[in-house]
Scaffold this motif. Sequence first.
Motif, PDB file in Angstrom:
ATOM      1  N   TYR A  94       0.797  -1.229   0.000  1.00 22.47           N
ATOM      2  CA  TYR A  94       0.000   0.000   0.000  1.00 22.47           C
ATOM      3  C   TYR A  94       0.832   1.284   0.000  1.00 22.47           C
ATOM      4  N   ARG A  95       2.024   1.249   0.596  1.00 25.51           N
ATOM      5  CA  ARG A  95       2.776   2.494   0.840  1.00 25.51           C
ATOM      6  C   ARG A  95       3.160   3.190  -0.463  1.00 25.51           C
ATOM      7  N   ASN A 110      -2.239   2.609 -12.372  1.00 29.52           N
ATOM      8  CA  ASN A 110      -1.819   2.685 -10.974  1.00 29.52           C
ATOM      9  C   ASN A 110      -2.801   3.556 -10.192  1.00 29.52           C
ATOM     10  N   PRO A 111      -3.340   3.067  -9.061  1.00 31.29           N
ATOM     11  CA  PRO A 111      -4.315   3.861  -8.295  1.00 31.29           C
ATOM     12  C   PRO A 111      -3.790   5.212  -7.841  1.00 31.29           C
ATOM     13  N   ALA A 112      -2.459   5.358  -7.758  1.00 34.37           N
ATOM     14  CA  ALA A 112      -1.905   6.646  -7.338  1.00 34.37           C
ATOM     15  C   ALA A 112      -2.166   7.746  -8.355  1.00 34.37           C
ATOM     16  N   ILE A 127      -0.747   6.364   1.360  1.00 34.31           N
ATOM     17  CA  ILE A 127      -0.871   4.955   1.012  1.00 34.31           C
ATOM     18  C   ILE A 127      -2.036   4.779   0.038  1.00 34.31           C
ATOM     19  N   LEU A 128      -2.016   3.690  -0.702  1.00 35.90           N
ATOM     20  CA  LEU A 128      -3.187   3.290  -1.466  1.00 35.90           C
ATOM     21  C   LEU A 128      -4.271   2.886  -0.478  1.00 35.90           C
ATOM     22  N   ASN A 129      -5.505   3.262  -0.738  1.00 38.28           N
ATOM     23  CA  ASN A 129      -6.604   3.031   0.207  1.00 38.28           C
ATOM     24  C   ASN A 129      -7.006   1.543   0.201  1.00 38.28           C
ATOM     25  N   PRO A 130      -6.768   0.813   1.311  1.00 40.73           N
ATOM     26  CA  PRO A 130      -7.087  -0.620   1.338  1.00 40.73           C
ATOM     27  C   PRO A 130      -8.565  -0.933   1.193  1.00 40.73           C
ATOM     28  N   GLY A 131      -9.437   0.065   1.398  1.00 36.83           N
ATOM     29  CA  GLY A 131     -10.871  -0.188   1.337  1.00 36.83           C
ATOM     30  C   GLY A 131     -11.476  -0.064  -0.044  1.00 36.83           C
ATOM     31  N   TYR A 182      -2.588  -0.320   7.020  1.00 33.40           N
ATOM     32  CA  TYR A 182      -3.047   1.045   7.274  1.00 33.40           C
ATOM     33  C   TYR A 182      -1.924   1.836   7.943  1.00 33.40           C
ATOM     34  N   ILE A 183      -2.093   3.169   8.026  1.00 31.36           N
ATOM     35  CA  ILE A 183      -1.047   4.009   8.610  1.00 31.36           C
ATOM     36  C   ILE A 183      -1.565   4.771   9.817  1.00 31.36           C
ATOM     37  N   ASN A 184      -0.630   5.246  10.604  1.00 28.23           N
ATOM     38  CA  ASN A 184      -0.947   5.959  11.832  1.00 28.23           C
ATOM     39  C   ASN A 184      -1.679   7.271  11.519  1.00 28.23           C
ATOM     40  N   GLY A 185      -2.769   7.510  12.251  1.00 30.49           N
ATOM     41  CA  GLY A 185      -3.493   8.771  12.093  1.00 30.49           C
ATOM     42  C   GLY A 185      -4.812   8.651  11.367  1.00 30.49           C
ATOM     43  N   VAL A 186      -5.168   7.446  10.882  1.00 28.60           N
ATOM     44  CA  VAL A 186      -6.450   7.310  10.188  1.00 28.60           C
ATOM     45  C   VAL A 186      -7.596   7.563  11.165  1.00 28.60           C
TER      46      VAL A 186
END
Length: 645
Positions: free
Chosen positions: A156-157, A177-179, A193-197, A228-232
């Motif tokens: 995801y990163r 690429n989703p980005a 990050i790419l959104n895992p959802g 996922y990343i810190n702060g969501v």
Amino acid sequence: MKKLRKIITLVFIFTLAFLLFSVNTVDAALVNLKKANGDNMLYSHDGTPVLINEPFERFEREFRGTWVTPLVGNFPKFENEVQYKQAFTSLLDNLEVHNYNAIIFHVRIMNDALYDTELSPKSTYYKNNTSFDAIPWMVAEAHKRGIEFHAWMNPYRVTNGFNGNYSAINGAGIPANPASDPNKLIVINNQVILNPGIPEVREYLYNVVEEFIQKYDVDAIHFDDYFYINGVNESTDQAQYDAYNPNGLGRADWRRSQVDIFIKELSEKIDAHNEANNKTVQLGISPSGIYRNGNGNVTYDANGNAITTGSKTNGMQHYGNYLYSDTLKWINEEWIDYILPQAYWGFERAPVAGFADVMGWWDKVVKYKDVNLYAGLGPYMALDGSSSDSWKTNTDNELANQTKYLNTLENTQGFSIYSYTHYMRGLNPNDTKFYRMFQNAHNVSYKYPVLLPEKPISNKINPGYVTNFELNINENGHKVLSWTKNPLAFTYGIYRTEGEFTYSGDELIAVLNQDATSYVDTSSGFDNRYAIVALSRSNTKGEPSLVEAELGPNEYLINYHNISLRSYSKTDLVEGFLKDYYFFVNPDESLEQFMGNDYNGTWLNYNLIYRRNSKSVNNSSEYFINQDKFNYRWLPLLEYVNLVL
């Protein structure tokens, strides 16, 4: 080979300490691990002593790996093909020093690629290259040495240094690429990050992995602890939560379910790839070391699923905020092939996360599951860890002690070192902290060869027998094993015993690569039996082939103080001696004249074989037997040669 007909045993009047070998087999015993202050180390969850094997019990199989990445500078950026190949060759040479058998190499770091693909931009660590795709060569070179290549990807990163410019992030210019679509990203401060959802993100990542394993013959796809990343917070993924939550899950459970879907479906796709292409790619996960902080107890349901509140720890946990990774579920469902928790702490790091509290818990979790467990070890903590951590208070012995502890765990099959930077420091005698650390572990464990653990995949490949397995004696009196190459072999295991084979670690004397067709055993003794086993790419063992020394009617087994030293025919023995003596004397006459018919030649005129009571090595001596290159070979047989002559 022929049947044993004759054994001649000679007891010589002289002894040589360097020729006397003894083998002591000592059963491993469980002993209390001691803290730096001398107290017993105890488990946090029940207060029982932490035990280690003393001495170390040799195992037949063990995963020995290390993480390698240009991200932290332990592998260089690509400059040119020659430079890159030299760096990777040195890496493989370094792994062989300690008999390591796996590399976890970073190929996807920030939504980019260190390989050829149109799905992601070329990594900045590889941008100088426009034509040479190194991965096929790297994988092949690793495999030539019997070393697995695990492709390390961060799914995801995207970046840890976002400055607000979406068009500049990795993948922004690639429509697939989703980005390329900011609506498919999660941005927290400078992290993206790419959104895992988002289902399209998952589909993209499936395509990334499927393309990679179709192109490259790797042994595993390896993810670490970036999900996922810190702060969501709730606003981060509210639109996806509303759109893709048919079961009405709470936010935390929903986020975990999104990663679950990705892991489950990717596992199925890798399995399908293996079955369709006769491959053996694994899916491995290396999460942070703590699943959940709990009471440390583990029970099981009727299907062998682990039931637990978590390890008896008090550190960051990946089950909840912020990683949302249910690794226990992935194990219970057997969606992954191995798990490699980053148990980087030392034994004396409780109550946060003592090493035994962490790895003892994981060992129980996988007990009934077809999932391999390896431990992520953190020698870097000797520099960066807490001052009370035993990586700092017992630096010399911590790695060796962790190795001895893993040796006691029923379901743990190896380890990986974070990182290769610190592994390299352990090879430098001038870097005394790390050199002593790794040398102590080497002397305990790494000096022994090991087979790789069998891959817990459905597509296991049986390589069958090794054919034409033979034992002969070379001109140096060493035992030479030879065989025909097995086309399904990835490695070979060579075993030696004087009795019946148990195929234990104590009997394993060598692990050889797929191209090997011979092995020279320089040990003394001709009473040994040998076995060879081929292991396939799934590290599945074939049936063993056996051979033992057999001598013909004109051959002799020469024993020195009951230790077998040499096997020659009488003619070969005497002529070998006289040829060496001829080389030493360097006379004017021919070798045939020197030897003569029935050994009555001119060699009798030279009194240079030895002087009585002076048979030790002394290269300044005028006598044959005092020269080191002849002494080791002929001193044990001198009396016999004289007897025959």
